[in-house]
Enzyme design. Sequence first.
Site, PDB file in Angstrom:
ATOM      1  N   ARG A  76       0.693  -1.217  -0.089  1.00 40.48           N
ATOM      2  CA  ARG A  76      -0.080  -0.030   0.043  1.00 40.48           C
ATOM      3  C   ARG A  76       0.834   1.190   0.025  1.00 40.48           C
ATOM      4  O   ARG A  76       0.660   2.233  -0.833  1.00 40.48           O
ATOM      5  CB  ARG A  76      -0.983  -0.226   1.162  1.00 40.48           C
ATOM      6  CG  ARG A  76      -2.073  -0.966   1.025  1.00 40.48           C
ATOM      7  CD  ARG A  76      -2.801  -1.101   2.633  1.00 40.48           C
ATOM      8  NE  ARG A  76      -3.430  -0.094   3.057  1.00 40.48           N
ATOM      9  CZ  ARG A  76      -4.484   0.383   2.982  1.00 40.48           C
ATOM     10  NH1 ARG A  76      -5.155   0.187   1.905  1.00 40.48           N
ATOM     11  NH2 ARG A  76      -4.701   1.383   3.531  1.00 40.48           N
ATOM     12  N   TYR A 115     -19.999  15.551   3.265  1.00 37.67           N
ATOM     13  CA  TYR A 115     -20.622  16.244   2.189  1.00 37.67           C
ATOM     14  C   TYR A 115     -20.076  15.795   0.725  1.00 37.67           C
ATOM     15  O   TYR A 115     -20.581  15.726  -0.290  1.00 37.67           O
ATOM     16  CB  TYR A 115     -20.590  17.754   2.097  1.00 37.67           C
ATOM     17  CG  TYR A 115     -21.556  18.256   3.135  1.00 37.67           C
ATOM     18  CD1 TYR A 115     -23.070  18.751   2.724  1.00 37.67           C
ATOM     19  CD2 TYR A 115     -21.484  18.670   4.484  1.00 37.67           C
ATOM     20  CE1 TYR A 115     -23.971  19.226   3.677  1.00 37.67           C
ATOM     21  CE2 TYR A 115     -22.240  19.067   5.322  1.00 37.67           C
ATOM     22  CZ  TYR A 115     -23.336  19.343   4.963  1.00 37.67           C
ATOM     23  OH  TYR A 115     -24.188  20.104   5.939  1.00 37.67           O
TER      24      TYR A 115
END
Length: 425
Positions: A349, A389
């Site tokens: 990763r 959001y």
Amino acid sequence: MKTYKKLTDSMLKGLKPKDKDYSLSDGASLYLVIKPTGYKSWRFNYSINGKSRTLYIGEYPTIGLAKARELHQAARELLQRGIDPSQHKQQVKALNQDHLANTFEVIGREWYLFNLPKWSQGHAERTLSYLERDVFPWLGQRAIDDISPRDIIKIIQRVEARGAEEAARRVKQYILHIYKYAITLELASHNPAADIETSIILKPRTKKHFAAITEPIKVGQLLRDIACYQGTLVVKSALALSALVMLRPGELRAAEWSEIDLNTGTWTIPVKRMKAPTHIKQANQSVHTVPLSRQAIEILQELKPLTGRFPYVFPSARGASRCMSENAIRVALRAMGYDNDTMTPHGFRSMASTLLNQMKTKDGVRRWDADAIERQLAHKEKNQIRAAYDRAEHLEERREMLQVWADYLDDLKAGGKVIPLKIPR
């Protein structure tokens, strides 16, 4: 998670006994047996190790429909991990009957079995290993109310002394939760672990990053070593895929074929298999989507004839009912000459994140949006307002990014020379 729900509460309330036993199915081998006497009970038929078994779940209406489904799902999850639900129930019952002993080990094992259905296999194995190695030999035979904070501090410091600082903190948490369980069931009167401040008795945390190879020439050599790996195809495929998908080792090794759509090139992982708070995992209402590059699809297509008949993409060498061991990739890296200070399973990763963040266009502009990289890594959004959001998954950009990344790795593997990080837009 499948939902069957063939029965309803109103249907069950209106059931009448007949001259002989009869049953009503709720799906997935969960059913209600109604006897001529009016006695009703929930049962679950299953098979394990080639043998048919029946789990008695409980009496209706003491166990209502919703609770029966919950216990049924817990039994199915145990079964998926190779645990016989009937034997598990007997173990819990035996421990419940052994309360008179009231020793730390008896209650600790009961706490473990109580939580087992909602834990991942890896977490369950790790927890039991710590308890059996670091706690039970010293506290196991002691009455739970006779253990002092000093006794627990000795345990924690003994673990730290072998160089396992993080494990010492985990052990303290396990002891803390065992006492909370015991107090809730009135098996203990106090929690001696509650007032132990680990920051006082342990050395300060030093953040240690997982070792990773991030130099292009060395990455190319690593990929060539993986291509020449002499182990099983299952482990070799897991190694190769690790470099391509940017997943955590546990998320990769527990992959299920049902999550992977080779036609669309998409791997959809339920949140219960990701790193997330327990309540989010239990709700399991979101997914992490991994776009698959052409190279990743080819790896999976080669592997599918071998393991496609099993649930797990990477089944264990000890039996296909469980996934590959968490140490399999680490051991393979060691066999290829990469020690724990050079490359780790988690390091794939970091390797991808580092090099993707460095990629530039020919004009010297950053090639990939940082949010797309973070989303592919499935990192938690630190800004909670922004997280609420900004729900964009950057899916198309991530699909393009992972294909470019796979092609870049192919170039490194084939070359042996430094490949420029600047690529055409």
